[in-house]
Design a protein around this motif. Structure first.
Motif, PDB file in Angstrom:
ATOM      1  N   VAL A  88      -3.014  -3.622   0.400  1.00  0.00           N
ATOM      2  CA  VAL A  88      -4.252  -3.497  -0.369  1.00  0.00           C
ATOM      3  C   VAL A  88      -4.856  -4.893  -0.431  1.00  0.00           C
ATOM      4  O   VAL A  88      -4.507  -5.708  -1.293  1.00  0.00           O
ATOM      5  CB  VAL A  88      -3.984  -2.941  -1.780  1.00  0.00           C
ATOM      6  N   THR A 107      -5.177  -9.171  -5.009  1.00  0.00           N
ATOM      7  CA  THR A 107      -4.280  -8.087  -5.417  1.00  0.00           C
ATOM      8  C   THR A 107      -2.838  -8.527  -5.608  1.00  0.00           C
ATOM      9  O   THR A 107      -1.969  -7.672  -5.821  1.00  0.00           O
ATOM     10  CB  THR A 107      -4.318  -6.928  -4.395  1.00  0.00           C
ATOM     11  N   ALA A 117      -0.724  -6.205  -3.229  1.00  0.00           N
ATOM     12  CA  ALA A 117      -0.316  -4.850  -3.560  1.00  0.00           C
ATOM     13  C   ALA A 117      -0.215  -4.017  -2.287  1.00  0.00           C
ATOM     14  O   ALA A 117      -0.875  -4.294  -1.280  1.00  0.00           O
ATOM     15  CB  ALA A 117      -1.321  -4.222  -4.524  1.00  0.00           C
ATOM     16  N   PHE A 119       0.102   0.183  -0.853  1.00  0.00           N
ATOM     17  CA  PHE A 119       0.007   1.596  -1.203  1.00  0.00           C
ATOM     18  C   PHE A 119       1.399   2.207  -1.287  1.00  0.00           C
ATOM     19  O   PHE A 119       2.257   1.974  -0.429  1.00  0.00           O
ATOM     20  CB  PHE A 119      -0.817   2.353  -0.155  1.00  0.00           C
ATOM     21  N   VAL A 128       0.638   1.273  -6.745  1.00  0.00           N
ATOM     22  CA  VAL A 128      -0.600   1.913  -6.302  1.00  0.00           C
ATOM     23  C   VAL A 128      -0.257   3.278  -5.700  1.00  0.00           C
ATOM     24  O   VAL A 128       0.619   3.358  -4.832  1.00  0.00           O
ATOM     25  CB  VAL A 128      -1.312   1.045  -5.242  1.00  0.00           C
TER      26      VAL A 128
END
Length: 392
Positions: A88, A107, A117, A119, A128
């Motif tokens: 991300v 992120t 971050a 997914f 996430v």
């Protein structure tokens, strides 16, 4: 919508969860048409449970069709076909500008001191919601999703989410000289694809090492010299293939759950049964990985060679053979793949000529409803499984 959710160690289930909605004007909602099951997902299935909550949506290898766009999205419109990178990443911060999308400053998960971050990948990486689902909210609509053309099947492009850039980066980081040699430990999706890429990029010899006969046969069919790690003469055989020195580079595509590490496996099992708060603390301070693959890589590589780590490691107190590493003057290059960094290199290879064999790379294509069985099969390496694609 339906989604694959984590429910406990070695337990996932397909549940009805709320549909994602636009939260920011730069978000897009993607209807998922294909989503991969990754070897890294097995770390959630087996080891990283203390950093998950029941109901967390898994998956980080999705592609699909844009259903809805936020008010400030200019590049995409409903109906566009996209692949979603597993990082991300904003695409505009100082780290992204350097091609280090896995370190995106926008992120980064400061609560755990981790990079960008991801997914579907635990509290360590932002918690996430993932892409093994019917729909996915994707932030940074103008910079994160990868537009791909209509026409070819999903299999042509879905691996841009993770497999292709991870394998490409592993080979790039291995720094194999023209006409040089490479050993790849683990012939799962990443190791298999890394071997293909290395041969395409001019390596004269690629040695693939994996305990599963089906995986060895699959790699051998594409020109890889394959060996079984249970061979007592493995190190000598690799050296015989490389003029007695060892390969110029070794890619460890196995990571934290390598076979042949019973003590570390026992510790993983013990920690998995502790209360989450205690287990998280122990893993962040005293955690150890199963290091059989990494130690083998250090033993195999020639003096002055390079070890490229594509397999995920998470231990905070891993014992490493520093004397050998120093004495052999080794280089190590590692990290999560910076997906968007490599897209321009990879897209020209995703043609009808299909030099990397992406069109038939998946061994299993299953409905999302069969995810629990697919996870179990993949973890056990049964039925010739190498790559699973879910079709929501």
């Amino acid at each position: 919508m339906k989604a694959v959710t984590w429910q406990g160690r070695r337990k996932v289930s397909v549940e009805t969860v709320p549909d994602p909605v636009l939260r920011e004007p730069t978000d897009v909602i993607v209807r998922i048409t294909s989503s991969g099951l990754c070897g890294s997902d097995l770390h959630l299935y087996e080891v990283l449970g203390p950093f998950l909550d029941p109901g967390d949506v898994l998956g980080h290898e999705p592609m699909g069709v844009v259903e809805e766009v936020g008010a400030e999205v200019r590049r995409l419109r409903p109906g566009d076909r996209v692949v979603v990178p597993f990082n991300v990443s904003c695409g505009t911060c100082a780290m992204c500008a350097r091609g280090l999308h896995s370190q995106c400053e926008t992120t980064q998960v400061h609560a755990y001191g981790t990079g960008a971050a991801l997914f579907g990948y635990t509290k360590l990486y932002g918690q996430v919601p993932g892409g093994q689902a019917e729909y996915l909210r994707v932030p940074f609509g103008d910079t994160l999703p990868i537009p791909v053309p209509e026409g070819p099947p999903d299999d042509r492009f879905v691996y841009l989410s993770d497999v292709l850039p991870t394998a490409w980066q592993a080979v790039e980081y291995a720094e194999v000289p023209p006409g040089g040699s490479l050993a790849v430990l683990g012939l799962g999706p990443i190791g298999d694809m890394a071997a293909r890429i290395a041969l395409l990029r001019g390596a004269e010899l690629v040695v693939g090492i994996d305990p599963v006969a089906d995986r060895r046969h699959r790699a051998a069919a594409r020109g890889v010299q394959v060996l079984d790690p249970s061979d007592a003469e493995l190190v000598d055989r690799v050296r015989d293939l490389t003029g007695g020195r060892g390969p110029d580079a070794v890619i460890d595509a196995v990571g934290m759950e390598a076979h042949g590490a019973p003590v570390a496996r026992g510790l993983h099992t013990m920690v998995a049964h502790l209360p989450d708060a205690l287990a998280r603390g122990m893993m962040r301070r005293y955690g150890v990985d199963r290091l059989a693959a990494l130690h083998l890589a250090i033993e195999l590589v020639r003096r002055g060679g390079t070890v490229s780590l594509a397999g995920v490691y998470g231990g905070a107190a891993d014992p490493m053979p520093m004397l050998v590493m120093f004495d052999k003057q080794l280089r190590f290059h590692m990290g999560q793949a910076n997906v968007l960094r490599w897209v321009d290199d990879l897209l020209p290879l995703l043609t009808d000529a299909d030099p990397l064999g992406v069109d038939d790379f998946a061994t299993h294509r299953v409905p999302l409803a069969e995810a629990p069985e697919a996870y179990e099969m993949f973890q056990a390496k049964r039925d010739g499984v190498v790559k699973v694609l879910f079709k929501p």
